[in-house]
Design an enzyme around this catalytic site. Structure first.
Site: not given
Length: 320
Positions: A38, A106
């Site tokens: 991430h 995402e």
């Protein structure tokens, strides 16, 4: 036989904590590691987000366990040619014990360079082309590629493992599962969904590995465990595509208020009853998963590893 590994959460823990968890996981009897990739945590409450490739390099020096990214998005934030170099170096450092888990990503992590976040069909097309680029580079040949989404000119990977790392493709619906079967060396999906596994196998996956994972919270106080997960990971219960399209941790912090405590309590594994943990993990084996990664939510990592070392993992091995 299903393999049981430990999931390292880069959203929740600092790099040195992740290294210590990896050591404890190996000592407890877990046979593999997975690590998230991430740029941001889901919420500020989680509070961390180290650069995964630095973490993987350090893991290669503190553990002998294989490592899988769950998962990297190789399409927007970092060009697939650079991701290929990172993955090849990780595989060389881990002496072949690296598996490159990849997915469509995402907005939370990928929109940071200012590029527009594409819709789901385009993201799947980009991922499929990224796989082509990465596989070409893994050969060690000089690569020039001009496709609809990516350009590569005169690129060659000099540092590579003896064998290229496998590409495990993530998906959460039948179309993505079929694409994973067609272009991937394995399939990543988080819920123990036997129908989705079947879609992957019918779509070309055959006997390629299927990888999943779950978060638990081992705690002597079940209510406290539910509170911990509700505070840190309520976002996992958001419906539809919200996890793919919300752009910032602040948006997720707002959205998590829609997930009440009872919803979290009904969806997870909490407390210190070994049978509950065994039942949750065994669901994956029953759904034809080859690898399952368990992550402990919250700060009480030592009691989790002690419990799994003495109570949970031996029972899973006996059942196998």
């Amino acid at each position: 036989m299903t393999r049981y590994g430990y999931f390292l959460s880069c959203e929740e823990f600092a790099p040195r904590d992740l290294l210590e968890q990896a050591r404890m996981a190996e000592q407890a009897g877990f046979t593999a590691l997975a690590v998230s990739d991430h740029y941001h945590p889901w919420t500020d409450e989680q509070g961390e987000s180290p650069f995964v490739w630095s973490v993987i390099g350090a893991l290669s020096q503190v553990t002998s366990l294989p490592v899988t990214t769950l998962v990297t998005c190789p399409t927007v934030r970092i060009h697939p040619a650079v991701n290929a170099q990172a993955a090849a170096t990780a595989a060389a450092m881990l002496e072949g014990g690296f598996r490159f888990g990849i997915g469509t990503g995402e907005a939370l992590n990928e929109h940071i360079t200012g590029q527009a976040w594409p819709d789901a069909p385009v993201r799947m097309q980009m991922l499929e082309e990224a796989v082509q680029v990465i596989r070409k580079l893994f050969t060690g040949e000089q690569v020039t590629h001009r496709g609809p989404y990516y350009t590569v000119e005169n690129a060659r990977l000099y540092t590579r493992p003896d064998e290229p790392p496998p590409l495990y493709v993530s998906g959460f619906g039948p179309l993505a599962a079929a694409m994973a079967g067609r272009v991937g060396d394995g399939f990543v999906t988080m819920k123990p969904d036997a129908d989705l596994v079947a879609s992957f196998r019918r779509g070309g996956g055959g006997d390629k590995p299927v990888v999943g994972g779950l978060k638990v919270c081992w705690d002597t106080d079940r209510d406290r465990a539910v509170d911990t997960v509700h505070r840190l990971w309520a976002t996992e219960q958001l419906p539809g595509e919200l996890n793919q399209i919300l752009p910032t941790p602040e948006h997720f912090q707002q959205a998590r208020t829609l997930v009440d405590r009872d919803t979290v309590a009904a969806a997870g594994t909490f407390g210190d009853d070994p049978d509950e943990h065994l039942a949750a993990v065994r669901e994956y084996a029953e759904a034809d998963f080859d690898e399952v990664y368990v992550g402990q939510v919250g700060p009480d990592q030592r009691q989790f590893f002690d419990a799994y070392r003495t109570k949970v993992l031996p029972a899973l091995q006996t059942a196998a």
